[in-house]
Write a protein that holds these residues in place. Structure first.
Motif, PDB file in Angstrom:
ATOM      1  N   ARG A   1      12.772   2.666   2.097  1.00  0.00           N
ATOM      2  CA  ARG A   1      11.464   2.005   2.147  1.00  0.00           C
ATOM      3  C   ARG A   1      10.453   2.734   1.269  1.00  0.00           C
ATOM      4  O   ARG A   1       9.712   2.110   0.502  1.00  0.00           O
ATOM      5  CB  ARG A   1      10.961   1.957   3.589  1.00  0.00           C
ATOM      6  N   ALA A   2      10.409   4.050   1.409  1.00  0.00           N
ATOM      7  CA  ALA A   2       9.417   4.840   0.678  1.00  0.00           C
ATOM      8  C   ALA A   2       9.603   4.727  -0.830  1.00  0.00           C
ATOM      9  O   ALA A   2       8.632   4.792  -1.596  1.00  0.00           O
ATOM     10  CB  ALA A   2       9.488   6.304   1.110  1.00  0.00           C
ATOM     11  N   SER A   3      10.845   4.536  -1.259  1.00  0.00           N
ATOM     12  CA  SER A   3      11.127   4.397  -2.688  1.00  0.00           C
ATOM     13  C   SER A   3      10.786   3.010  -3.210  1.00  0.00           C
ATOM     14  O   SER A   3      10.875   2.745  -4.417  1.00  0.00           O
ATOM     15  CB  SER A   3      12.606   4.700  -2.960  1.00  0.00           C
ATOM     16  N   GLY A   4      10.417   2.099  -2.296  1.00  0.00           N
ATOM     17  CA  GLY A   4      10.060   0.736  -2.697  1.00  0.00           C
ATOM     18  C   GLY A   4      11.241  -0.173  -2.952  1.00  0.00           C
ATOM     19  O   GLY A   4      11.074  -1.287  -3.449  1.00  0.00           O
ATOM     20  N   LEU A   5      12.443   0.270  -2.573  1.00  0.00           N
ATOM     21  CA  LEU A   5      13.634  -0.530  -2.855  1.00  0.00           C
ATOM     22  C   LEU A   5      13.829  -1.668  -1.855  1.00  0.00           C
ATOM     23  O   LEU A   5      14.316  -2.738  -2.216  1.00  0.00           O
ATOM     24  CB  LEU A   5      14.876   0.365  -2.864  1.00  0.00           C
ATOM     25  N   ILE A   6      13.468  -1.440  -0.585  1.00  0.00           N
ATOM     26  CA  ILE A   6      13.696  -2.463   0.428  1.00  0.00           C
ATOM     27  C   ILE A   6      12.481  -2.602   1.336  1.00  0.00           C
ATOM     28  O   ILE A   6      11.647  -1.693   1.438  1.00  0.00           O
ATOM     29  CB  ILE A   6      14.931  -2.146   1.313  1.00  0.00           C
ATOM     30  N   VAL A   7      12.417  -3.753   1.981  1.00  0.00           N
ATOM     31  CA  VAL A   7      11.530  -3.975   3.115  1.00  0.00           C
ATOM     32  C   VAL A   7      12.411  -4.495   4.244  1.00  0.00           C
ATOM     33  O   VAL A   7      13.175  -5.440   4.055  1.00  0.00           O
ATOM     34  CB  VAL A   7      10.416  -4.994   2.791  1.00  0.00           C
ATOM     35  N   LEU A   8      12.330  -3.847   5.401  1.00  0.00           N
ATOM     36  CA  LEU A   8      13.103  -4.267   6.567  1.00  0.00           C
ATOM     37  C   LEU A   8      12.118  -4.459   7.709  1.00  0.00           C
ATOM     38  O   LEU A   8      11.628  -3.501   8.299  1.00  0.00           O
ATOM     39  CB  LEU A   8      14.150  -3.203   6.916  1.00  0.00           C
ATOM     40  N   ARG A   9      11.813  -5.745   7.975  1.00  0.00           N
ATOM     41  CA  ARG A   9      10.761  -6.040   8.939  1.00  0.00           C
ATOM     42  C   ARG A   9      11.054  -7.367   9.618  1.00  0.00           C
ATOM     43  O   ARG A   9      11.471  -8.326   8.968  1.00  0.00           O
ATOM     44  CB  ARG A   9       9.407  -6.110   8.221  1.00  0.00           C
ATOM     45  N   GLU A  10      10.825  -7.416  10.926  1.00  0.00           N
ATOM     46  CA  GLU A  10      10.965  -8.651  11.704  1.00  0.00           C
ATOM     47  C   GLU A  10      12.312  -9.321  11.460  1.00  0.00           C
ATOM     48  O   GLU A  10      12.405 -10.521  11.202  1.00  0.00           O
ATOM     49  CB  GLU A  10       9.805  -9.612  11.385  1.00  0.00           C
ATOM     50  N   ARG A  11      13.359  -8.499  11.539  1.00  0.00           N
ATOM     51  CA  ARG A  11      14.743  -8.989  11.437  1.00  0.00           C
ATOM     52  C   ARG A  11      15.030  -9.672  10.096  1.00  0.00           C
ATOM     53  O   ARG A  11      15.861 -10.580  10.015  1.00  0.00           O
ATOM     54  CB  ARG A  11      15.062  -9.933  12.605  1.00  0.00           C
ATOM     55  N   THR A  12      14.326  -9.216   9.061  1.00  0.00           N
ATOM     56  CA  THR A  12      14.556  -9.731   7.708  1.00  0.00           C
ATOM     57  C   THR A  12      14.680  -8.560   6.742  1.00  0.00           C
ATOM     58  O   THR A  12      13.867  -7.628   6.776  1.00  0.00           O
ATOM     59  CB  THR A  12      13.403 -10.641   7.253  1.00  0.00           C
ATOM     60  N   LEU A  13      15.700  -8.602   5.896  1.00  0.00           N
ATOM     61  CA  LEU A  13      15.881  -7.618   4.834  1.00  0.00           C
ATOM     62  C   LEU A  13      15.442  -8.242   3.520  1.00  0.00           C
ATOM     63  O   LEU A  13      15.915  -9.318   3.148  1.00  0.00           O
ATOM     64  CB  LEU A  13      17.357  -7.206   4.725  1.00  0.00           C
ATOM     65  N   THR A  14      14.546  -7.556   2.823  1.00  0.00           N
ATOM     66  CA  THR A  14      14.140  -7.965   1.479  1.00  0.00           C
ATOM     67  C   THR A  14      14.423  -6.816   0.529  1.00  0.00           C
ATOM     68  O   THR A  14      14.000  -5.682   0.775  1.00  0.00           O
ATOM     69  CB  THR A  14      12.642  -8.321   1.416  1.00  0.00           C
TER      70      THR A  14
END
Length: 248
Positions: free
Chosen positions: A211-224
């Protein structure tokens, strides 16, 4: 009776995935659609669909929901050895063996088709393209297991988790379950830890790093995945083992 549009949409994940692995004839697709819709089953989350040591006399094909293959040690420790996504089979050729060597559990509510062995054998005898598609499914599963072995044996924690996320996106994309580079992520950190051979604490730290590297967002049961190319580079990921992109 012709299949309705709603019927076809229910069977679509299986048809789409198998057709990517091995293009099927129109007759094979129609026969498989009928077989799927005649054998529908539903089950809740958190149940064993198959337990290690069970005899298998059918093929189970997943229409919706997530499952996992797992092994458990005598002291209760669990290793998830693969996920099973919509469009994929639980046991395409397991009925050829006297008993299954692992368990399969539902991680969400699941809709699947359980087609008996005799019906499967009739389908593949009458439709060579379908027989080849099922064989390709088994070969791809073996390739995935080899990649997971490399994940556990050689990749460091960040590479393991990044590789798994890349694989999930690529396996869901052909069945229409990816929006851009986002997909549902209905499983827990414990499940992810059991799939990557990490403790929950180590897994959580690794997710924070991604997350900190800006590679992914994992929130509310969704992976971006914000930058799929960068995540693939971080994971040393190549999708070729999945055999999901036709050549030529």
């Amino acid at each position: 009776m012709p299949l309705s549009t709603s019927d076809r949409s229910l069977a679509e994940p299986v048809i789409r995935r198998l057709n990517v692995l091995r293009p099927m004839s129109a007759e094979a697709r129609q026969s498989l659609e009928y077989a799927l819709l005649e054998a529908l089953q539903r089950t809740r989350s958190g149940e064993d669909l198959i337990s290690e040591g069970d005899a298998v006399d059918s093929v189970r094909l997943v229409l919706s929901g997530w499952l996992c293959r797992y092994k458990t040690l005598e002291d209760g420790r669990r290793q998830i050895v693969n996920f099973i996504f919509p469009g994929e089979s639980c046991d395409a050729h397991a009925f050829l063996m006297p008993a299954i060597d692992h368990s399969i559990a539902t991680m969400t509510p699941v809709v699947y088709a359980e087609i008996k062995r005799a019906h499967v054998e009739s389908l593949v005898a009458n439709h060579r393209s379908l027989a080849e598609a099922f064989l390709c499914e088994t070969l791809v599963n073996a390739a995935i297991q080899r990649e997971w072995a490399i994940n556990l044996g050689r990749r460091v924690a960040l590479e393991r988790v990044a590789h798994l996320f890349c694989e999930i996106i690529e396996r869901l994309r052909p069945v229409g379950m990816v929006d851009g580079n986002s997909c549902v992520m209905p499983i827990t950190q414990t499940d992810l830890a059991d799939a990557t051979g990490l403790s929950v604490v180590h897994l959580n730290r690794t997710l924070q790093e991604l997350r900190a590297s800006g590679l992914i967002v994992l929130r509310e049961r969704t992976l971006t995945i914000n930058d799929l190319g960068a995540l693939k580079n971080a994971a040393l990921f190549s999708p070729s083992y999945l055999q999901l992109y036709r050549r030529g």
